[in-house]
Structure formats: structure tokens, C-alpha cells
Design a protein around this motif. Structure first.
Motif, PDB file in Angstrom:
ATOM      1  N   PHE A 115      18.307 -20.885 -98.869  1.00 22.48           N
ATOM      2  CA  PHE A 115      17.784 -22.165-100.001  1.00 22.48           C
ATOM      3  C   PHE A 115      16.650 -21.420-100.283  1.00 22.48           C
ATOM      4  O   PHE A 115      15.297 -21.234-100.115  1.00 22.48           O
ATOM      5  CB  PHE A 115      16.902 -23.842 -99.270  1.00 22.48           C
ATOM      6  CG  PHE A 115      18.414 -24.840 -98.291  1.00 22.48           C
ATOM      7  CD1 PHE A 115      19.559 -23.860 -97.972  1.00 22.48           C
ATOM      8  CD2 PHE A 115      17.590 -25.860 -98.092  1.00 22.48           C
ATOM      9  CE1 PHE A 115      20.501 -25.137 -97.445  1.00 22.48           C
ATOM     10  CE2 PHE A 115      18.739 -26.742 -98.270  1.00 22.48           C
ATOM     11  CZ  PHE A 115      20.544 -26.004 -97.663  1.00 22.48           C
ATOM     12  N   TRP A 127      17.552 -25.670-107.187  1.00 23.90           N
ATOM     13  CA  TRP A 127      17.943 -25.524-105.922  1.00 23.90           C
ATOM     14  C   TRP A 127      19.415 -24.062-106.145  1.00 23.90           C
ATOM     15  O   TRP A 127      20.241 -24.976-105.918  1.00 23.90           O
ATOM     16  CB  TRP A 127      17.783 -26.628-105.261  1.00 23.90           C
ATOM     17  CG  TRP A 127      18.595 -26.194-103.578  1.00 23.90           C
ATOM     18  CD1 TRP A 127      17.738 -26.554-102.859  1.00 23.90           C
ATOM     19  CD2 TRP A 127      19.762 -26.461-102.981  1.00 23.90           C
ATOM     20  NE1 TRP A 127      18.294 -26.211-101.738  1.00 23.90           N
ATOM     21  CE2 TRP A 127      19.853 -26.444-101.737  1.00 23.90           C
ATOM     22  CE3 TRP A 127      21.728 -26.744-104.034  1.00 23.90           C
ATOM     23  CZ2 TRP A 127      21.257 -27.262-100.962  1.00 23.90           C
ATOM     24  CZ3 TRP A 127      22.522 -26.627-103.121  1.00 23.90           C
ATOM     25  CH2 TRP A 127      22.159 -26.527-102.003  1.00 23.90           C
ATOM     26  N   GLN A 129      21.954 -22.514-102.467  1.00 27.82           N
ATOM     27  CA  GLN A 129      22.461 -22.249-101.448  1.00 27.82           C
ATOM     28  C   GLN A 129      23.051 -21.236-101.280  1.00 27.82           C
ATOM     29  O   GLN A 129      24.161 -21.094-102.095  1.00 27.82           O
ATOM     30  CB  GLN A 129      22.691 -23.418-100.934  1.00 27.82           C
ATOM     31  CG  GLN A 129      23.448 -23.025 -99.456  1.00 27.82           C
ATOM     32  CD  GLN A 129      24.090 -24.304 -98.615  1.00 27.82           C
ATOM     33  OE1 GLN A 129      23.446 -25.444 -98.337  1.00 27.82           O
ATOM     34  NE2 GLN A 129      25.681 -23.988 -98.916  1.00 27.82           N
TER      35      GLN A 129
END
Length: 150
Positions: A115, A127, A129
Motif C-alpha cells: 500500500f 492510496w 495497492q
């Protein structure tokens, strides 16, 4: 200010989600979200719930900072299965970027999960991932959330 204090409040979230992970896919789905976050334990814990109205579920994130090591452990839960993922991503902030890792299994394949949180400014955050199957030599980003404060 504690690391995740900036996240407290309500955010509109633009999501980009890779349709197939670790499959050489270049097809992304985009969808809206709304996140409400709060701080706890004098900034050493953070909680948020994100609602995905077009997807029909909610997500929940709980974050805890170890006061001795300064490391954050981030846990995810989904209303789709009603349980907390027992494997946290763990890491820390350096300036306006927080990087967090875990070792997991995705559809039978061992992966390294990453992350990356970025505090862009007072009204924007990001954000993302990513997964790696080759010991962090390469990463496949599979979900990006762009946050705009409401």
C-alpha cells in the motif's frame, strides 16, 4: 499531527480497479466511493468506512500505530464477507508518503502486497495497492483511490 490525522473527515473517492490481477490485464473499472474517517488513541489509531454505491458493498479500514516502533498495522474488512482480514500491511510514513507491506496469497499465488498512501495537500490524498510475485522486482498496481475532501 499524527500520520493519519489528515484523513479524518469525509471524502469523495474516485476508484480505478484492475479487473484481473496478475493476469497481464490492462482493463480497469472506475467507480465512485465516499469515505468517512476518524482518529482515535491520540492519533495512534485511525478508522474509516468507505461506501461503494455502484458496487453494493462497504469497506472498513482499521489502523494502529505501535508507539515503540512507530510502525503502522493496517487491517481491511469488507461487508461482502463480514470479516477482518487477519494479515495487516505494516510500514511507516516518510514525509508525505506512507508505504506498507504484507506477505499474502492471491488465488493460490504467494505475493508481496504494498500500500502507498500519499498526502497530496489539505484536500487531496491518494492510496494505491500493488502486488509483486518476484520478490519486489516488479509491481502490478491493481487499485488506485483518489481522495477529494468534501
Amino acid at each position: 499531527m499524527s500520520d493519519f490525522d489528515f484523513l479524518a473527515g469525509t471524502w469523495d473517492v474516485h476508484n480505478r480497479y484492475l479487473l484481473k490481477r496478475l493476469a497481464g490485464c490492462d482493463d480497469w473499472e472506475e467507480f465512485p466511493g465516499r469515505s468517512v474517517a476518524s482518529r482515535h488513541f491520540d492519533g495512534n489509531a485511525s478508522f474509516d468506512e468507505v461506501h461503494f454505491p455502484t458496487r453494493g458493498y462497504n469497506g472498513l479500514t482499521v489502523r494502529f500505530r505501535d508507539p515503540e516502533t512507530g510502525l503502522w498495522s493496517i487491517y481491511w474488512a469488507s461487508s461482502l464477507n463480514g470479516s477482518l482480514d487477519p494479515i495487516p500491511v505494516v510500514g511507516r510514513w516518510e514525509g508525505d508518503v506512507g508505504t506498507f507491506y504484507s506477505d499474502e496469497v492471491w488465488e493460490g499465488t504467494p505475493i508481496r502486497c504494498r500500500f502507498v498512501w500519499t498526502r497530496v495537500d489539505d484536500t487531496h490524498a491518494r492510496w494505491e495497492q500493488a502486488f509483486s510475485t518476484d520478490g519486489e522486482q516488479t509491481w502490478e498496481t491493481n487499485w488506485v483511490m483518489e481522495f477529494t475532501r468534501v
